[in-house]
Design a protein around this motif. Structure first.
Motif, PDB file in Angstrom:
ATOM      1  N   ARG A   1      68.549  77.274  -2.623  1.00  0.00           N
ATOM      2  CA  ARG A   1      69.497  78.478  -2.804  1.00  0.00           C
ATOM      3  C   ARG A   1      70.312  78.359  -1.645  1.00  0.00           C
ATOM      4  N   GLY A   2      71.807  78.505  -1.148  1.00  0.00           N
ATOM      5  CA  GLY A   2      72.214  78.592  -0.055  1.00  0.00           C
ATOM      6  C   GLY A   2      72.139  77.428   1.153  1.00  0.00           C
ATOM      7  N   THR A   3      72.753  77.353   3.143  1.00  0.00           N
ATOM      8  CA  THR A   3      72.253  76.537   3.336  1.00  0.00           C
ATOM      9  C   THR A   3      70.697  76.517   4.750  1.00  0.00           C
ATOM     10  N   ILE A   4      71.248  75.755   5.161  1.00  0.00           N
ATOM     11  CA  ILE A   4      70.136  75.495   6.196  1.00  0.00           C
ATOM     12  C   ILE A   4      70.459  74.134   7.057  1.00  0.00           C
ATOM     13  N   ALA A   5      69.931  74.662   8.556  1.00  0.00           N
ATOM     14  CA  ALA A   5      70.191  73.529   9.328  1.00  0.00           C
ATOM     15  C   ALA A   5      69.000  73.243  10.387  1.00  0.00           C
ATOM     16  N   GLU A   6      68.872  72.725  10.737  1.00  0.00           N
ATOM     17  CA  GLU A   6      67.300  71.317  11.356  1.00  0.00           C
ATOM     18  C   GLU A   6      68.327  70.802  11.932  1.00  0.00           C
TER      19      GLU A   6
ATOM     20  N   THR B   1      69.875  67.604  17.716  1.00  0.00           N
ATOM     21  CA  THR B   1      70.704  66.740  16.994  1.00  0.00           C
ATOM     22  C   THR B   1      70.717  67.804  16.029  1.00  0.00           C
ATOM     23  N   THR B   2      72.171  68.445  15.265  1.00  0.00           N
ATOM     24  CA  THR B   2      72.074  69.454  14.056  1.00  0.00           C
ATOM     25  C   THR B   2      72.481  69.218  12.622  1.00  0.00           C
ATOM     26  N   VAL B   3      72.257  69.462  12.260  1.00  0.00           N
ATOM     27  CA  VAL B   3      72.062  68.897  10.740  1.00  0.00           C
ATOM     28  C   VAL B   3      72.306  70.095   9.483  1.00  0.00           C
ATOM     29  N   SER B   4      73.606  70.287   8.802  1.00  0.00           N
ATOM     30  CA  SER B   4      73.406  71.404   7.330  1.00  0.00           C
ATOM     31  C   SER B   4      73.092  70.651   6.369  1.00  0.00           C
TER      32      SER B   4
ATOM     33  N   THR C   1      72.914  72.012   1.938  1.00  0.00           N
ATOM     34  CA  THR C   1      73.401  72.790   1.305  1.00  0.00           C
ATOM     35  C   THR C   1      72.448  72.768   0.037  1.00  0.00           C
ATOM     36  N   GLU C   2      72.577  72.994  -0.706  1.00  0.00           N
ATOM     37  CA  GLU C   2      71.981  72.908  -2.367  1.00  0.00           C
ATOM     38  C   GLU C   2      71.588  71.850  -3.138  1.00  0.00           C
ATOM     39  N   ARG C   3      70.642  71.252  -3.278  1.00  0.00           N
ATOM     40  CA  ARG C   3      70.862  70.375  -3.809  1.00  0.00           C
ATOM     41  C   ARG C   3      70.344  69.340  -3.711  1.00  0.00           C
ATOM     42  N   GLU C   4      70.326  68.952  -1.893  1.00  0.00           N
ATOM     43  CA  GLU C   4      70.649  68.245  -1.010  1.00  0.00           C
ATOM     44  C   GLU C   4      68.704  67.503  -0.642  1.00  0.00           C
ATOM     45  N   VAL C   5      68.612  66.999  -0.421  1.00  0.00           N
ATOM     46  CA  VAL C   5      66.784  65.913  -0.200  1.00  0.00           C
ATOM     47  C   VAL C   5      67.288  65.708   1.326  1.00  0.00           C
ATOM     48  N   ARG C   6      65.969  66.247   1.939  1.00  0.00           N
ATOM     49  CA  ARG C   6      66.149  65.842   3.229  1.00  0.00           C
ATOM     50  C   ARG C   6      64.339  65.200   3.872  1.00  0.00           C
TER      51      ARG C   6
ATOM     52  N   HIS D   1      61.664  68.732  14.129  1.00  0.00           N
ATOM     53  CA  HIS D   1      62.859  69.506  13.990  1.00  0.00           C
ATOM     54  C   HIS D   1      62.122  71.138  14.374  1.00  0.00           C
ATOM     55  N   ARG D   2      63.087  72.011  13.902  1.00  0.00           N
ATOM     56  CA  ARG D   2      63.272  73.087  13.858  1.00  0.00           C
ATOM     57  C   ARG D   2      64.399  72.903  12.651  1.00  0.00           C
ATOM     58  N   VAL D   3      63.758  74.721  11.695  1.00  0.00           N
ATOM     59  CA  VAL D   3      64.745  74.661  10.565  1.00  0.00           C
ATOM     60  C   VAL D   3      64.788  76.193  10.633  1.00  0.00           C
ATOM     61  N   HIS D   4      66.191  76.558  10.715  1.00  0.00           N
ATOM     62  CA  HIS D   4      66.690  77.732  11.055  1.00  0.00           C
ATOM     63  C   HIS D   4      68.005  78.586   9.034  1.00  0.00           C
ATOM     64  N   ASN D   5      67.997  79.691   9.059  1.00  0.00           N
ATOM     65  CA  ASN D   5      68.959  80.136   8.441  1.00  0.00           C
ATOM     66  C   ASN D   5      70.381  80.374   9.231  1.00  0.00           C
ATOM     67  N   ALA D   6      70.855  79.550   9.371  1.00  0.00           N
ATOM     68  CA  ALA D   6      72.229  80.249  10.409  1.00  0.00           C
ATOM     69  C   ALA D   6      73.009  80.236   9.957  1.00  0.00           C
ATOM     70  N   GLY D   7      72.912  80.829   8.681  1.00  0.00           N
ATOM     71  CA  GLY D   7      74.657  81.303   7.822  1.00  0.00           C
ATOM     72  C   GLY D   7      74.208  82.954   7.513  1.00  0.00           C
ATOM     73  N   ASP D   8      74.898  83.256   6.603  1.00  0.00           N
ATOM     74  CA  ASP D   8      75.286  84.919   6.431  1.00  0.00           C
ATOM     75  C   ASP D   8      74.161  85.033   4.986  1.00  0.00           C
ATOM     76  N   ALA D   9      73.757  84.420   3.880  1.00  0.00           N
ATOM     77  CA  ALA D   9      73.320  84.405   2.574  1.00  0.00           C
ATOM     78  C   ALA D   9      72.378  83.406   2.841  1.00  0.00           C
TER      79      ALA D   9
END
Length: 147
Positions: A70-75, A84-87, A89-94, A102-110
């Motif tokens: 759910r949502g969007t995550i920045a890595e 390098t920052t990559v976003s 979104t839902e259903r994407e597999v990294r 790396h570091r992972v964070h929620n840079a969004g509003d949800a």
């Protein structure tokens, strides 16, 4: 829980994601729960409110993969030319290899929810600082001791 017929983290993360889980959100700290652990892999469910994230870290030599439920995550990924920052979104597999920092964070509003698989299971995680193009080890945390 899915049974392991493969230790490929990307394959396993898709299997775990298909199960469905009830996430919990914590306004103070990022929430996480280990869903499964055995000799060849482990799986974790994490939640991220806006602004929550990790420090720069590795996975102690384990390969892994995560998917956004759910949502969007920045890595932020340490690369030869800097961070390098990559976003995602839902259903994407990294997927990532054993030397990934790396570091992972929620840079969004949800709020966001992610599912992570590591193979083999985590035995250590090192934290880093990054300044002036230089990656510096800050500390190493050990499974069973520090978490």
């Amino acid at each position: 829980m899915p049974t392991s017929t493969s230790t490929n983290p990307a394959t396993l993360v898709r299997r775990y994601a298909a199960v469905g889980y009830t996430p919990v959100f914590d306004a103070e700290n990022r929430w996480f729960r280990r869903l499964h652990a055995d000799a060849d892999h482990e799986a974790w469910l994490l939640t991220w409110l806006p602004g929550q994230g990790t420090d720069l870290h590795d996975h102690g030599g384990a390969s892994g993969a995560f998917t956004v439920l759910r949502g969007t995550i920045a890595e932020d990924v340490v690369a030869p030319n800097g961070l390098t920052t990559v976003s995602w979104t839902e259903r994407e597999v990294r997927p990532f290899g054993p030397h990934h920092v790396h570091r992972v964070h929620n840079a969004g509003d949800a709020p966001a929810v992610t599912l992570h698989v590591y193979a083999p299971g985590l035995t250590a995680m090192s934290q880093y600082s990054y300044a002036n193009g230089e990656l510096t080890l800050v500390r190493t945390d050990r499974a069973g001791v520090d978490w």
